[in-house]
Design an enzyme around this catalytic site. Structure first.
Site, PDB file in Angstrom:
ATOM      1  N   SER A 211       0.803  -1.222   0.000  1.00 15.54           N
ATOM      2  CA  SER A 211       0.000   0.000   0.000  1.00 15.54           C
ATOM      3  C   SER A 211       0.835   1.272   0.000  1.00 15.54           C
ATOM      4  O   SER A 211       1.654   1.486  -0.874  1.00 15.54           O
ATOM      5  CB  SER A 211      -0.953  -0.032   1.189  1.00 15.54           C
ATOM      6  OG  SER A 211      -1.864   1.026   1.094  1.00 15.54           O
ATOM      7  N   HIS A 212       0.664   2.071   1.052  1.00 15.33           N
ATOM      8  CA  HIS A 212       1.302   3.386   1.129  1.00 15.33           C
ATOM      9  C   HIS A 212       2.730   3.306   1.659  1.00 15.33           C
ATOM     10  O   HIS A 212       3.386   4.333   1.792  1.00 15.33           O
ATOM     11  CB  HIS A 212       0.465   4.272   2.036  1.00 15.33           C
ATOM     12  CG  HIS A 212       0.217   3.612   3.363  1.00 15.33           C
ATOM     13  ND1 HIS A 212      -0.660   2.564   3.496  1.00 15.33           N
ATOM     14  CD2 HIS A 212       0.766   3.802   4.566  1.00 15.33           C
ATOM     15  CE1 HIS A 212      -0.647   2.153   4.745  1.00 15.33           C
ATOM     16  NE2 HIS A 212       0.210   2.890   5.427  1.00 15.33           N
TER      17      HIS A 212
ATOM     18  N   ASP B  93      -2.439   6.538  -3.365  1.00 16.73           N
ATOM     19  CA  ASP B  93      -1.313   5.837  -2.723  1.00 16.73           C
ATOM     20  C   ASP B  93      -0.745   4.720  -3.595  1.00 16.73           C
ATOM     21  O   ASP B  93      -1.139   4.540  -4.744  1.00 16.73           O
ATOM     22  CB  ASP B  93      -1.730   5.306  -1.350  1.00 16.73           C
ATOM     23  CG  ASP B  93      -2.616   4.071  -1.436  1.00 16.73           C
ATOM     24  OD1 ASP B  93      -3.367   3.948  -2.420  1.00 16.73           O
ATOM     25  OD2 ASP B  93      -2.550   3.216  -0.525  1.00 16.73           O
TER      26      ASP B  93
ATOM     27  N   ASP C 149      -1.074   1.478  -3.898  1.00 18.43           N
ATOM     28  CA  ASP C 149      -1.938   0.503  -4.565  1.00 18.43           C
ATOM     29  C   ASP C 149      -3.276   1.099  -5.007  1.00 18.43           C
ATOM     30  O   ASP C 149      -4.170   0.364  -5.434  1.00 18.43           O
ATOM     31  CB  ASP C 149      -2.164  -0.712  -3.666  1.00 18.43           C
ATOM     32  CG  ASP C 149      -2.836  -0.347  -2.347  1.00 18.43           C
ATOM     33  OD1 ASP C 149      -2.653   0.795  -1.871  1.00 18.43           O
ATOM     34  OD2 ASP C 149      -3.546  -1.198  -1.791  1.00 18.43           O
TER      35      ASP C 149
ATOM     36  N   ASP D 105      -5.805   2.606  -3.439  1.00 15.53           N
ATOM     37  CA  ASP D 105      -7.063   2.581  -2.688  1.00 15.53           C
ATOM     38  C   ASP D 105      -7.258   3.818  -1.817  1.00 15.53           C
ATOM     39  O   ASP D 105      -8.354   4.068  -1.339  1.00 15.53           O
ATOM     40  CB  ASP D 105      -7.222   1.282  -1.872  1.00 15.53           C
ATOM     41  CG  ASP D 105      -6.065   1.020  -0.930  1.00 15.53           C
ATOM     42  OD1 ASP D 105      -5.117   1.828  -0.894  1.00 15.53           O
ATOM     43  OD2 ASP D 105      -6.106  -0.016  -0.234  1.00 15.53           O
ATOM     44  N   ARG D 106      -6.195   4.607  -1.621  1.00 13.05           N
ATOM     45  CA  ARG D 106      -6.343   5.834  -0.819  1.00 13.05           C
ATOM     46  C   ARG D 106      -6.411   7.067  -1.707  1.00 13.05           C
ATOM     47  O   ARG D 106      -5.906   7.050  -2.829  1.00 13.05           O
ATOM     48  CB  ARG D 106      -5.142   6.016   0.098  1.00 13.05           C
ATOM     49  CG  ARG D 106      -4.998   4.950   1.128  1.00 13.05           C
ATOM     50  CD  ARG D 106      -3.870   5.304   2.063  1.00 13.05           C
ATOM     51  NE  ARG D 106      -3.762   4.269   3.075  1.00 13.05           N
ATOM     52  CZ  ARG D 106      -3.253   4.449   4.286  1.00 13.05           C
ATOM     53  NH1 ARG D 106      -2.793   5.634   4.637  1.00 13.05           N
ATOM     54  NH2 ARG D 106      -3.203   3.464   5.149  1.00 13.05           N
TER      55      ARG D 106
ATOM     56  N   LYS E 226     -11.509   0.136  -0.485  1.00 12.90           N
ATOM     57  CA  LYS E 226     -11.567   1.574  -0.673  1.00 12.90           C
ATOM     58  C   LYS E 226     -10.995   1.875  -2.043  1.00 12.90           C
ATOM     59  O   LYS E 226     -10.265   1.066  -2.611  1.00 12.90           O
ATOM     60  CB  LYS E 226     -10.826   2.305   0.439  1.00 12.90           C
ATOM     61  CG  LYS E 226      -9.381   1.891   0.679  1.00 12.90           C
ATOM     62  CD  LYS E 226      -8.870   2.565   1.953  1.00 12.90           C
ATOM     63  CE  LYS E 226      -7.410   2.241   2.227  1.00 12.90           C
ATOM     64  NZ  LYS E 226      -7.247   0.991   2.977  1.00 12.90           N
TER      65      LYS E 226
HETATM   66  C1  VG1 Z   1      -3.700   1.809   8.263  1.00 11.90           C
HETATM   67  C2  VG1 Z   1      -4.904   2.719   8.414  1.00 11.90           C
HETATM   68  C3  VG1 Z   1      -6.184   1.939   8.159  1.00 11.90           C
HETATM   69  C4  VG1 Z   1      -6.107   1.292   6.774  1.00 11.90           C
HETATM   70  C5  VG1 Z   1      -4.863   0.443   6.665  1.00 11.90           C
HETATM   71  C6  VG1 Z   1      -4.680  -0.132   5.269  1.00 11.90           C
HETATM   72  O1  VG1 Z   1      -3.761   0.772   9.214  1.00 11.90           O
HETATM   73  O2  VG1 Z   1      -4.929   3.303   9.680  1.00 11.90           O
HETATM   74  O3  VG1 Z   1      -7.277   2.808   8.260  1.00 11.90           O
HETATM   75  O4  VG1 Z   1      -7.247   0.496   6.549  1.00 11.90           O
HETATM   76  O5  VG1 Z   1      -3.710   1.226   6.958  1.00 11.90           O
HETATM   77  O6  VG1 Z   1      -4.563   0.897   4.339  1.00 11.90           O
HETATM   78  P1  VG1 Z   1      -2.918   0.824  10.590  1.00 11.90           P
HETATM   79  O7  VG1 Z   1      -3.208  -0.489  11.252  1.00 11.90           O
HETATM   80  O8  VG1 Z   1      -1.481   1.016  10.207  1.00 11.90           O
HETATM   81  O9  VG1 Z   1      -3.431   1.999  11.337  1.00 11.90           O
HETATM   82  V1  VG1 Z   1      -3.740   0.690   2.900  1.00 11.90           V
HETATM   83  O10 VG1 Z   1      -4.052   1.867   1.881  1.00 11.90           O
HETATM   84  O11 VG1 Z   1      -3.509  -0.739   2.937  1.00 11.90           O
HETATM   85  O12 VG1 Z   1      -4.232  -0.549   2.153  1.00 11.90           O
HETATM   86 CO    CO Z   2      -3.426   1.434   0.000  1.00 13.89          CO
END
Ligand code: VG1
Ligand code: CO
Length: 543
Positions: A113-114, A277, A279, A281-282, A376
């Site tokens: 992800s991010h 981000d 991938d 989704d953000r 998302k």
């Molecule tokens: C973080 C965020 C959460 C989100 C997750 C995955 O998790 O707070 O809201 O769903 O990332 O986002 P954490 O446990 O680090 O707070 V991402 O864009 O995977 O896919």
């Molecule tokens: Co993501």
């Protein structure tokens, strides 16, 4: 010739999926048997024989190699077919859509992800269910358990599949269909939004900046925003996905998307700015000279969704994660629909969406989405904003201020304290949890605690219970502090401190959320003893 080999292996400690799949440093993932053990554990839990899966990732370092390994293992485990994005690329929402569109038995998404990517950064693997959504806790727990017992995995001895060529390939007895990553997703977006209205807005001189942060949404954004909606060429920047995201941190927030923020607050700012981000989704949304906090974005999208063709029938309900501000709840109340409060992580929205209880969901962490997929969806949020702007013909600032006037304003901020010592973080939470029963009624410079607990959630659809989902301290008048440890980090522990303060009038406390929230910040530090436990008094990232 192709031949199935059974490889003897032993369990590797720590293959426990977090908030969103298994995330580790890339060298860990590239270690002997590491990827293989986890993928075999996935197949052992969900079964592979005769099944069809989707496979794709955000293009980060090791994405291409991991895809070939996963394909060979799927074939060796008897899968019938895998649908793969060309170049092993799929944004997370596009993967979710392909799983649903093709009614497959699920999918594997390669992404952290991010988190930054590269040989020494992060990698990740996650399994999504046949509904297109992340595996629920019961399933990820079973996968984790399997990793602790594994003795062998199966892999097909074969050459790489040419994932650059769209079309049908064979891998042993398994079919591999390589598809364009963008086509089906873009078609879905056309069914949801008023493309002609948005096109007319761009034709009328509306200017936008879309920053894909050298991550996966680049090709999607160029095709949809520039090619189909007619935004000026060059509207989308950092639009080529790179294995190391160009050295950037593909996290769309004011800290990491600073170039976009500077442009939107500069002298010749476009009308609208957005970023997504790693991938896809953000999303982060910025107006000319005004930042839209994710919690406010969720509320504005929910209040205006009916302006887009896909949502003209109205919303069935609105769901938000617990740490997300209550701004969306007020919209739900005004619309006369239910609102739901779930633990952090998109997997908790799946049942509500499947059961038709919620249409729009969101998290404070720059995540918004709807029942069109089960993840998302960053570009979806950007397109819904564009649709709203095209219909209302007002600026982002006007829309936001009018929203606050009507619904009140939830000042909101998240403070992250990164890479703190895990033992210190655990000690802080143990002390905090122990202090909870005595907090009620205590006064922190005028903020009186009305309720304090460790958030637990009972899924209204299947009755499953998730405990220890974050400590929340509620104060008189709608202020709140929430404490959680991140489940996506790969280094030490990350404390997330979520802060909220509600006022009924618009902008009563000015434009700066940090000063509006100052009393809540002070109370939170005192309650948790953050500095005493972690040695930190200032956060690393403020969003
Ligand atoms: C973080 C965020 C959460 C989100 C997750 C995955 O998790 O707070 O809201 O769903 O990332 O986002 P954490 O446990 O680090 O707070 V991402 O864009 O995977 O896919
Ligand atoms: Co993501």
């Amino acid at each position: 010739m192709t031949q199935i080999t059974t490889v003897a292996t032993t369990p590797i400690a720590g293959q426990k999926p977090g908030t969103s799949g298994l995330r580790k440093k890339t060298p860990v993932f590239m270690g002997r048997h590491y990827l293989e053990n986890f993928v075999q554990s996935i197949f052992d839990v969900v079964g592979a024989a005769g099944k069809t899966f989707v496979l794709g990732g955000d293009g980060r370092y090791f994405n291409d190699r991991a895809a070939q390994v996963i394909l060979r293992m799927a074939a060796a485990n008897g899968a019938a077919r895998v649908i793969v994005g060309q170049g092993a690329i799929l944004s997370t929402p596009a993967a979710s859509h392909l799983i649903r569109l093709n009614k497959t038995d699920g999918g594997i998404i390669m992404s952290a992800s991010h988190n930054p990517g590269g040989p020494n950064e992060d990698f990740g693997v996650k399994f999504n269910m046949p509904n297109g959504g992340p595996a629920p806790e019961g399933v990820t727990e079973a996968m984790y358990k399997r990793t602790t017992e594994i003795t062998e995995y199966r892999v097909l001895e074969a050459q790489d599949v040419d994932l650059g060529r769209i079309g049908r390939h064979e891998l042993g007895a398994m079919v591999v269909d390589v598809v364009d990553p963008v086509t089906d997703y873009a078609a879905l977006m056309e069914t949801l939004f008023d493309f002609p209205a948005i096109r007319a807005m761009f034709a009328g001189g509306f200017r936008m900046r879309m920053d894909s942060m050298c991550a996966v949404t680049g090709p999607y954004a160029v095709e949809i925003i520039e090619n189909r909606l007619g935004a000026a060429k060059g509207t989308c920047v950092n639009a080529t996905p790179l294995p190391d995201f160009g050295g950037m941190h593909p996290d769309p927030n004011p800290t990491w998307a600073k170039a976009l923020m500077d442009e939107m607050f500069g002298a010749v700012a476009p009308d609208f700015g957005a970023a997504s981000d790693g991938d896809g989704d953000r999303n982060m949304v910025v107006g000319r000279g005004i930042y839209v906090s994710p919690s406010d974005s969720l509320a504005v999208l929910a209040a205006n969704a009916h302006l887009a063709p896909g949502y003209k029938a109205g919303l069935k309900g609105i769901a938000r994660s617990m740490p997300t501000s209550a701004a969306a709840d007020r919209v739900a109340e005004a619309l006369g629909v239910h609102h739901y409060e779930t633990p952090t992580g998109w997997k908790f929205f799946g049942n509500l969406l499947d059961a038709g209880k919620a249409t729009i969901c969101g998290e404070e962490s720059f995540g918004t989405g709807s029942d069109h997929v089960r993840e998302k969806d960053g570009l979806w949020a950007v397109l819904l904003w564009l649709n709203i702007l095209a219909v209302r013909k007002e600026s982002v600032a006007q829309i936001l201020h009018e929203h606050f006037k009507r619904f009140g304003r939830n000042y909101y901020s998240r403070h992250d304290f990164e890479a703190i010592d895990t033992a210190n973080a655990d000690a802080m939470f143990a002390a905090l949890r122990a202090a909870l029963p005595g907090l009620k009624g205590q006064d922190f410079d005028g903020l009186v605690v009305t309720h304090a607990d460790d958030f637990a959630y009972t899924d209204p659809v299947d009755g499953s219970v998730s405990t220890k989902q974050g400590v929340r301290v509620l104060f008189d008048g709608g202020s709140r502090a929430v404490f959680r440890l991140s489940g996506t980090g790969t280094e030490g522990a990350t404390l997330r401190l979520y802060l909220e303060r509600f006022v009924t009038g618009p902008d009563e406390l000015g434009e700066d959320p940090q000063s509006a929230l100052a009393p809540v910040i002070r109370a939170a530090h005192r309650i948790a003893g953050i500095a005493a436990h972690t040695g930190r008094s200032e956060p690393d990232v403020v969003t």
